[in-house]
Structure formats: C-alpha cells, structure tokens
Enzyme design. Structure first.
Site, PDB file in Angstrom:
ATOM      1  N   VAL A 173     -28.058  24.462  38.019  1.00  0.00           N
ATOM      2  CA  VAL A 173     -29.082  23.673  37.155  1.00  0.00           C
ATOM      3  C   VAL A 173     -28.149  22.490  36.541  1.00  0.00           C
ATOM      4  O   VAL A 173     -28.763  21.292  36.745  1.00  0.00           O
ATOM      5  CB  VAL A 173     -30.102  24.278  36.381  1.00  0.00           C
ATOM      6  CG1 VAL A 173     -30.653  23.491  35.346  1.00  0.00           C
ATOM      7  CG2 VAL A 173     -30.867  25.302  36.902  1.00  0.00           C
ATOM      8  N   LEU A 175     -25.247  21.331  37.023  1.00  0.00           N
ATOM      9  CA  LEU A 175     -24.650  20.275  38.105  1.00  0.00           C
ATOM     10  C   LEU A 175     -25.750  19.119  38.859  1.00  0.00           C
ATOM     11  O   LEU A 175     -25.483  18.225  38.814  1.00  0.00           O
ATOM     12  CB  LEU A 175     -23.634  20.661  38.972  1.00  0.00           C
ATOM     13  CG  LEU A 175     -22.472  21.468  38.305  1.00  0.00           C
ATOM     14  CD1 LEU A 175     -21.330  22.104  39.341  1.00  0.00           C
ATOM     15  CD2 LEU A 175     -21.683  20.619  37.237  1.00  0.00           C
ATOM     16  N   HIS A 433     -24.659  13.869  68.976  1.00  0.00           N
ATOM     17  CA  HIS A 433     -23.814  13.072  68.462  1.00  0.00           C
ATOM     18  C   HIS A 433     -24.757  11.793  68.172  1.00  0.00           C
ATOM     19  O   HIS A 433     -25.485  11.294  69.032  1.00  0.00           O
ATOM     20  CB  HIS A 433     -22.661  12.815  69.521  1.00  0.00           C
ATOM     21  CG  HIS A 433     -22.007  11.424  69.088  1.00  0.00           C
ATOM     22  ND1 HIS A 433     -20.829  11.817  68.382  1.00  0.00           N
ATOM     23  CD2 HIS A 433     -21.823  10.246  69.556  1.00  0.00           C
ATOM     24  CE1 HIS A 433     -20.209  10.432  68.232  1.00  0.00           C
ATOM     25  NE2 HIS A 433     -20.717   9.673  68.748  1.00  0.00           N
TER      26      HIS A 433
HETATM   27  C1  LIG Z   1     -34.401  23.626  38.012  1.00  0.00           C
HETATM   28  C2  LIG Z   1     -34.399  24.762  39.107  1.00  0.00           C
HETATM   29  C3  LIG Z   1     -34.030  24.069  40.443  1.00  0.00           C
HETATM   30  C4  LIG Z   1     -34.110  25.223  41.425  1.00  0.00           C
HETATM   31  N1  LIG Z   1     -33.761  24.821  42.642  1.00  0.00           N
HETATM   32  C5  LIG Z   1     -33.788  25.694  43.610  1.00  0.00           C
HETATM   33  C6  LIG Z   1     -33.432  25.189  45.034  1.00  0.00           C
HETATM   34  O1  LIG Z   1     -33.102  24.147  45.172  1.00  0.00           O
HETATM   35  N2  LIG Z   1     -33.537  26.003  45.887  1.00  0.00           N
HETATM   36  C7  LIG Z   1     -34.085  27.561  45.638  1.00  0.00           C
HETATM   37  O2  LIG Z   1     -34.033  28.461  46.565  1.00  0.00           O
HETATM   38  N3  LIG Z   1     -34.047  27.850  44.294  1.00  0.00           N
HETATM   39  C8  LIG Z   1     -34.032  27.074  43.365  1.00  0.00           C
HETATM   40  N4  LIG Z   1     -34.363  27.386  42.269  1.00  0.00           N
HETATM   41  C9  LIG Z   1     -34.451  28.962  41.920  1.00  0.00           C
HETATM   42  C10 LIG Z   1     -36.138  29.161  42.327  1.00  0.00           C
HETATM   43  O3  LIG Z   1     -36.931  28.261  41.838  1.00  0.00           O
HETATM   44  C11 LIG Z   1     -36.409  30.531  42.043  1.00  0.00           C
HETATM   45  O4  LIG Z   1     -35.596  31.606  42.464  1.00  0.00           O
HETATM   46  C12 LIG Z   1     -37.720  30.785  42.483  1.00  0.00           C
HETATM   47  O5  LIG Z   1     -38.834  30.022  42.427  1.00  0.00           O
HETATM   48  C13 LIG Z   1     -38.112  32.424  42.025  1.00  0.00           C
HETATM   49  O6  LIG Z   1     -39.550  32.703  42.669  1.00  0.00           O
HETATM   50  P1  LIG Z   1     -40.211  33.966  42.240  1.00  0.00           P
HETATM   51  O7  LIG Z   1     -40.906  34.559  43.287  1.00  0.00           O
HETATM   52  O8  LIG Z   1     -39.347  34.821  41.251  1.00  0.00           O
HETATM   53  O9  LIG Z   1     -41.478  33.618  41.031  1.00  0.00           O
HETATM   54  P2  LIG Z   1     -41.717  32.253  40.483  1.00  0.00           P
HETATM   55  O10 LIG Z   1     -41.980  30.970  41.367  1.00  0.00           O
HETATM   56  O11 LIG Z   1     -40.872  31.867  39.309  1.00  0.00           O
HETATM   57  O12 LIG Z   1     -43.473  32.420  40.156  1.00  0.00           O
HETATM   58  C14 LIG Z   1     -43.518  33.553  38.827  1.00  0.00           C
HETATM   59  C15 LIG Z   1     -44.795  33.156  38.459  1.00  0.00           C
HETATM   60  O13 LIG Z   1     -45.529  34.166  37.718  1.00  0.00           O
HETATM   61  C16 LIG Z   1     -45.973  33.432  36.320  1.00  0.00           C
HETATM   62  N5  LIG Z   1     -46.203  34.583  35.325  1.00  0.00           N
HETATM   63  C17 LIG Z   1     -45.192  34.833  34.744  1.00  0.00           C
HETATM   64  N6  LIG Z   1     -45.493  35.632  33.650  1.00  0.00           N
HETATM   65  C18 LIG Z   1     -46.647  36.064  34.063  1.00  0.00           C
HETATM   66  C19 LIG Z   1     -47.763  36.948  33.550  1.00  0.00           C
HETATM   67  N7  LIG Z   1     -47.546  37.993  32.603  1.00  0.00           N
HETATM   68  N8  LIG Z   1     -49.054  37.220  34.111  1.00  0.00           N
HETATM   69  C20 LIG Z   1     -49.344  35.995  35.114  1.00  0.00           C
HETATM   70  N9  LIG Z   1     -48.459  35.315  35.488  1.00  0.00           N
HETATM   71  C21 LIG Z   1     -47.191  35.245  35.143  1.00  0.00           C
HETATM   72  C22 LIG Z   1     -45.182  32.360  36.078  1.00  0.00           C
HETATM   73  O14 LIG Z   1     -46.248  31.144  35.476  1.00  0.00           O
HETATM   74  C23 LIG Z   1     -44.859  31.795  37.770  1.00  0.00           C
HETATM   75  O15 LIG Z   1     -45.855  30.658  38.249  1.00  0.00           O
HETATM   76  C24 LIG Z   1     -34.469  26.457  41.280  1.00  0.00           C
HETATM   77  C25 LIG Z   1     -34.626  26.903  39.854  1.00  0.00           C
HETATM   78  C26 LIG Z   1     -34.824  26.069  38.665  1.00  0.00           C
HETATM   79  C27 LIG Z   1     -34.970  26.323  37.360  1.00  0.00           C
HETATM   80  N1  LIG Z   2     -30.014  24.630  44.561  1.00  0.00           N
HETATM   81  C1  LIG Z   2     -30.227  25.880  44.001  1.00  0.00           C
HETATM   82  O1  LIG Z   2     -30.534  26.759  44.958  1.00  0.00           O
HETATM   83  C2  LIG Z   2     -30.610  26.321  42.834  1.00  0.00           C
HETATM   84  C3  LIG Z   2     -30.838  25.173  41.820  1.00  0.00           C
HETATM   85  C4  LIG Z   2     -30.907  25.530  40.601  1.00  0.00           C
HETATM   86  C5  LIG Z   2     -31.178  26.777  40.142  1.00  0.00           C
HETATM   87  N2  LIG Z   2     -30.930  27.782  40.885  1.00  0.00           N
HETATM   88  C6  LIG Z   2     -30.993  29.185  40.512  1.00  0.00           C
HETATM   89  O2  LIG Z   2     -31.345  29.205  39.248  1.00  0.00           O
HETATM   90  C7  LIG Z   2     -30.381  29.864  38.393  1.00  0.00           C
HETATM   91  C8  LIG Z   2     -30.109  29.428  37.109  1.00  0.00           C
HETATM   92  O3  LIG Z   2     -29.414  28.292  36.995  1.00  0.00           O
HETATM   93  P1  LIG Z   2     -28.505  27.881  36.088  1.00  0.00           P
HETATM   94  O4  LIG Z   2     -27.670  26.854  36.365  1.00  0.00           O
HETATM   95  O5  LIG Z   2     -29.392  28.076  34.839  1.00  0.00           O
HETATM   96  O6  LIG Z   2     -27.491  29.290  35.823  1.00  0.00           O
HETATM   97  P2  LIG Z   2     -26.165  29.530  36.583  1.00  0.00           P
HETATM   98  O7  LIG Z   2     -25.904  31.039  36.403  1.00  0.00           O
HETATM   99  O8  LIG Z   2     -26.058  29.024  37.804  1.00  0.00           O
HETATM  100  O9  LIG Z   2     -25.007  28.700  35.615  1.00  0.00           O
HETATM  101  C9  LIG Z   2     -25.052  28.700  34.183  1.00  0.00           C
HETATM  102  C10 LIG Z   2     -23.860  28.075  33.591  1.00  0.00           C
HETATM  103  O10 LIG Z   2     -23.987  28.306  32.342  1.00  0.00           O
HETATM  104  C11 LIG Z   2     -22.673  28.673  31.790  1.00  0.00           C
HETATM  105  N3  LIG Z   2     -23.082  29.126  30.510  1.00  0.00           N
HETATM  106  C12 LIG Z   2     -23.713  30.205  30.222  1.00  0.00           C
HETATM  107  N4  LIG Z   2     -23.846  30.338  28.739  1.00  0.00           N
HETATM  108  C13 LIG Z   2     -23.402  29.135  28.262  1.00  0.00           C
HETATM  109  C14 LIG Z   2     -23.117  28.615  26.807  1.00  0.00           C
HETATM  110  N5  LIG Z   2     -23.805  29.503  25.975  1.00  0.00           N
HETATM  111  N6  LIG Z   2     -22.716  27.654  26.761  1.00  0.00           N
HETATM  112  C15 LIG Z   2     -22.033  26.743  27.731  1.00  0.00           C
HETATM  113  N7  LIG Z   2     -22.058  27.123  29.048  1.00  0.00           N
HETATM  114  C16 LIG Z   2     -22.924  28.329  29.281  1.00  0.00           C
HETATM  115  C17 LIG Z   2     -22.040  29.217  32.733  1.00  0.00           C
HETATM  116  O11 LIG Z   2     -20.670  29.279  32.780  1.00  0.00           O
HETATM  117  C18 LIG Z   2     -22.556  28.650  34.163  1.00  0.00           C
HETATM  118  O12 LIG Z   2     -21.708  27.624  34.517  1.00  0.00           O
HETATM  119  C19 LIG Z   2     -29.310  29.829  39.420  1.00  0.00           C
HETATM  120  O13 LIG Z   2     -28.347  30.874  39.145  1.00  0.00           O
HETATM  121  C20 LIG Z   2     -29.766  29.665  40.587  1.00  0.00           C
HETATM  122  O14 LIG Z   2     -29.937  31.145  41.260  1.00  0.00           O
HETATM  123  C21 LIG Z   2     -30.966  27.556  42.482  1.00  0.00           C
END
Ligand SMILES: Cc1cc2nc3c(=O)[nH]c(=O)nc-3n(C[C@H](O)[C@H](O)[C@H](O)COP(=O)(O)OP(=O)(O)OC[C@H]3O[C@@H](n4cnc5c(N)ncnc54)[C@H](O)[C@@H]3O)c2cc1C
Ligand SMILES: NC(=O)c1ccc[n+]([C@@H]2O[C@H](COP(=O)([O-])OP(=O)(O)OC[C@H]3O[C@@H](n4cnc5c(N)ncnc54)[C@H](O)[C@@H]3O)[C@@H](O)[C@H]2O)c1
Length: 451
Positions: A173, A175, A433
C-alpha cells in the site's frame, strides 16, 4: 430465517460462493455491513480504485495543476466504482438469495444475529462462510487519530490535495500510494519501520526500485520508528527516530488487521490466532464444523486472487470431491503497482541459495534487452528481469520482473512453473513481437551459474 448457506461479507470468496451455491438451487443469505462495500474491499476501496488512480496519475502532464487534476481523477474513480458496486449488487439479485444490509455477529455456532436499520434479524445455516476481510492497522501512538492522518481508504478522497505527503510503511500500500501521489504532483516521503527496504526482494532489484522511486522525487527512509503525530492549523509533523517530518497529510500504510471485532467469535468457540486472524484447517474450516473462513480474515496472503482461490477450496469441500487444499498452491505471484510494476513469483535469491540446489541465474536490465523493443516504444526502459533455474532439472525456481507489463509477465512465468515447464520452453517459445514476453527469449539465453 434458515438458509442452506450464510455468507458474512461481500468479498471475493464470499460473493463467488454465494452466487455459485445459489445457482445450484440452494437458499443463500449474504450479509454486508455497508452499501458502499457491495462487491467487497477490492472493488470499492482497494485494488480497482487504486489502480484507476495510479493510471490517472501516470497520465498527468507537468502542465496539469496537481489539485485540479487529482480532483478530476477522483471523480473518474468514483464514477467507475459506483458502476462496479451496483453491478456487483445486481449479480446476486436472485430469487433464492437474501441480501441483508447489516452487521453480523455470531450468537450460536450456526446462528448469526444481524444488526440492520430495521432491527435484529436472526439467520441460521448449516454452512456459514466468514469473509469479513481486514481493515487498516492503526498506529498505537499519540496523534494517530488526527485530522491529517489518513488510511488507504480515506486518502483516496483527501481534501485539500497534499503538496507534501508522508507515507508510513514501505509495503504494497505504502509504495503504491507513494508512487501515485508523486505522479499527481505531491512531494512524498516514505518512512518505513523495517530495517531493510523491500525485505522479500533481492538487493539488486530493491536498489533498482529505490533508484526509480528516488528519480520520481520520492524520499525513502528505512528503519524509522514513528513516535508521534502533532498537528497545527496547516501542517502535521511526524516525530520519529529519524527526526521530524512535516507534511500536509500522512498516510498510514502499516499492514491490515482482521475484521473480526464485531463477530463475537469467542462466544461460539471460533478460535483466532495471536494476531486475531481466524484459525482454519487446510480446507479453510474453522474450529466449528461447517463454518469456513475465507479471504484476508483467515490470515493467508492478503490478495484478491487468494480470496478467489479460497472460494475454490471451500466449494470443493462442500460440493466437490474435497481434494483441494490451501497447501497445494504452487507459484503464487504478486505485483506491486508502482511505475513500472514490480512482480515476483517463486523463490528469491536467498531462498534458492538455501535450497541446496545447483542454480543458474539470468539477470538483465530492461534497457539492455536488445530483442525486446516494447519498453523503448512505450518510453519506459527502467527495471530488470531476474530468473532462477535449477541446473539439473531445468525447472524455473523463481522470477522477479521489474518492468512495464510485469503484472502480466509474472502470470506467464507462474503458469510455466505450475505446469512444470522447462526453461527451454520459455527461452525457445514463439512469442509475439513487439511484446514484453519476448524478453524471455533473450534473457534466458544468458543463464549462468549462481556464484
Ligand atoms: C489499498 C489496497 C490495494 C489493494 N490492491 C490489491 C491488488 O491490486 N491486488 C490484489 O490482489 N489485492 C489487493 N489488495 C488486497 C485485497 O483488497 C484483499 O486481499 C481482498 O479484497 C480481500 O477480500 P476478502 O474476500 O477477504 O473480503 P473483502 O473484500 O475485504 O470483503 C469483506 C467484506 O465484509 C464486510 N464485513 C466486515 N465485517 C462484517 C460484519 N461483521 N458483518 C457484515 N459484513 C462485514 C466488509 O464491509 C467487506 O465488504 C489491496 C488492498 C488494499 C487495502
Ligand atoms: N498490489 C497488491 O496486490 C496489493 C496492493 C495493496 C495491498 N495489498 C495487500 O494488502 C496488504 C496490506 O498492505 P500494507 O502495505 O498495509 O502492508 P504490508 O505488510 O505490505 O507493508 C507494511 C509495511 O509497513 C511497515 N510498518 C509496519 N509497522 C510500521 C510502523 N509502526 N512504522 C513504520 N512502518 C511500519 C512494514 O515494515 C512494511 O513495510 C498487503 O500485505 C497485501 O497483501 C496488495
């Protein structure tokens, strides 16, 4: 209400299982706590909106005013996401699917109480899927709840546009947003708590990534302990072991915690681990029979495609022949969407050295891959290809690609690894290509023993 399958959370695994089970004629209920989250995290606040913003940011011209351009980009993002949110709702509008807006809490091992706008609704089911995802981890330091402190969701609508942004965390997140905001025109500093920048990445690749980020105007500090945030009327200061950093906004991107607080798991005997993630067996069943945990909440890798694969494992367990396991996954790739994207699969250098195998390596900067003109055409020749091969078996052991198109190339390498292809299959393959894939023809022709 009693249903055959109750799904808590509209994430990738949950919604897929709900749709598939309903299609076989079963009654299904799906609970989602926020209408803004129909479709789950990925669609609404994560993968899709962030990549839309990354692409918009990359297309910004120097002459575009950062604040105005950001506002336009956010409007474009919002229009796309509201369409996807509605489309996701529509997909599950079926006679045998009950969609419930509310927050779910277990009141019995197979009974859930849902807090809705119209009061409590109780649902029982013999099969329950918990797919509640994860939420941004909060830093336990003074000032962490300040007005200028954002997480990955709120920063997407930051107002006003931050001329200076401090990002806490140098993971996926951190980066992705650092790179995005630098392209939007912010002055960005990344403060990462880890001692090593990109610890899972080989040092030569991490250096190349760092160079690219620095060239894009991003300052990266590793091994920084942030101790406090303090806000004035027009700035926020992050006080840390590396000194004070003043900014207009701070993004905290220090990992994600499981969304289990409201679920009442303890009361019904669904166990969690020391980090709060739900404990599951290899088929994703929790400590309660018939209750499965899928996606981020079960402590596996936090990727949408892992959540999708969790759906396959549970489907196989409840409908199929029960053979799929979490442990049978091979060559799971990942991509960090910086510019150019950084993608990896399989073993890194440390792991191949520790494997005891006889290893060959091919590593080449993108700008030196003569027979791959696509990066030159696109105008971005940064990065490198690095691949490890077993000298005895010709198996591909791992690859890191830091290059344009790497988010596609890595899936191609992953498939080759999964199918047990030999390195010669990629090296001598007939590829289109000009493409990025043809880089493998040249790079894999230059394998050398890993010294
Ligand atoms: C900024 C960011 C960028 C990301 N980019 C990527 C990426 O490019 N590629 C990738 O593969 N992954 C990416 N991820 C990670 C990815 O988003 C998650 O791994 C994925 O969405 C997880 O899906 P899930 O099935 O766990 O449920 P989620 O999609 O997280 O859904 C969980 C749902 O449960 C609901 N919920 C929670 N508690 C309750 C409750 N008690 N009752 C009812 N509903 C509830 C929430 O509102 C939510 O809608 C990214 C994450 C972040 C934060
Ligand atoms: N492109 C993708 O697939 C994508 C994109 C975004 C997020 N995600 C998923 O969401 C998860 C969460 O992303 P994220 O970037 O929050 O977690 P992350 O685990 O990828 O990175 C967390 C970073 O925060 C640093 N950190 C932890 N505690 C800290 C502190 N107290 N002070 C300063 N630095 C600290 C760690 O050293 C690490 O570099 C990822 O692990 C990934 O699985 C995936």
């Amino acid at each position: 209400m009693d249903v055959d399958l109750l799904v808590i959370g509209w994430g990738k695994a949950g919604k897929t299982l709900a749709g598939r089970y309903a299609a076989t004629g079963h009654s299904v209920a799906l609970v989602e706590r926020s209408p803004k989250m129909y479709g789950g995290t990925c669609i609404n606040i994560a993968c899709v909106p962030t990549k839309d913003l990354v692409v918009s940011a990359e297309q910004r011209r120097e002459s575009d005013d950062p604040a105005e351009y950001f506002a336009q980009s956010v409007a474009g993002r919002d229009a796309l996401i509201s369409k996807l949110n509605a489309a996701n709702h529509k997909m599950l509008e079926k006679p045998n699917v009950t969609l419930i807006d509310g927050t779910a809490r277990f009141v019995g091992p197979h009974e859930v109480s849902i807090d809705t706008a119209d009061g409590e609704v109780n649902v029982t089911a013999s099969k329950i899927i918990v797919g509640t995802g994860a939420t941004p981890a909060r830093l336990p330091i003074p000032g962490a709840d300040g007005e200028r402190i954002y997480d990955s969701t709120t920063i997407q609508h930051v107002e006003p546009f931050p001329k200076r942004l401090v990002v806490i965390g140098g993971g996926f997140v951190g980066l992705e947003f650092a790179n995005m905001f630098a392209h939007f025109g912010s002055e960005v500093t990344v403060l990462d708590g880890g001692d090593t920048f990109l610890p899972a990445v080989d040092r030569d690749v991490a250096e190349a990534v760092l160079d690219a980020l620095k060239a894009g105007g991003i300052r990266v500090e590793s091994g920084v302990k942030v101790e406090e945030f303090s806000e004035t009327a027009d700035a926020v200061v992050a006080r840390s072991s590396a000194g004070e950093f003043e900014a207009d906004a701070v993004l905290v991107a220090a990992g994600r915690a499981p969304a289990t607080k409201e679920l009442g798991l303890d009361a019904v005997g669904i166990t969690t681990n020391e980090r709060g993630f739900i404990e599951v067996d290899d088929q994703l069943q929790t400590s309660v029979e018939g209750v499965y945990a899928v996606g981020d909440v079960n402590g596996g890798p936090q990727f949408t495609y892992i959540s999708l694969d969790d759906n396959r494992i549970v489907w196989d367990a409840i409908v199929g022949d029960g053979k799929r396991r979490r442990s049978d996954r091979v060559a799971v790739p990942n991509s960090t969407f910086i510019t150019p994207p950084l993608s990896m699969v399989g073993m890194n250098e440390k792991q191949v050295r520790e494997s005891g195998r006889k290893v060959l390596v091919a590593s080449k900067p993108v700008e030196k891959i003569a027979a791959m003109p696509r990066p030159k055409i696109v105008g971005d020749t940064r990065g490198l290809f690095k691949i490890f091969v077993d000298d005895d078996t010709e198996e591909i052991l791992g690859a890191t690609v830091f290059s344009i198109d790497s988010q596609e190339l890595i899936n191609f390498v992953s498939l080759a690894m999964r199918l047990g292809a030999k390195v010669s299959d990629l090296r001598d393959g007939i590829w289109t290509h000009p493409s990025s894939t043809e880089g493998f023809n040249e790079v894999l022709g230059e394998l050398e023993p890993l010294d």
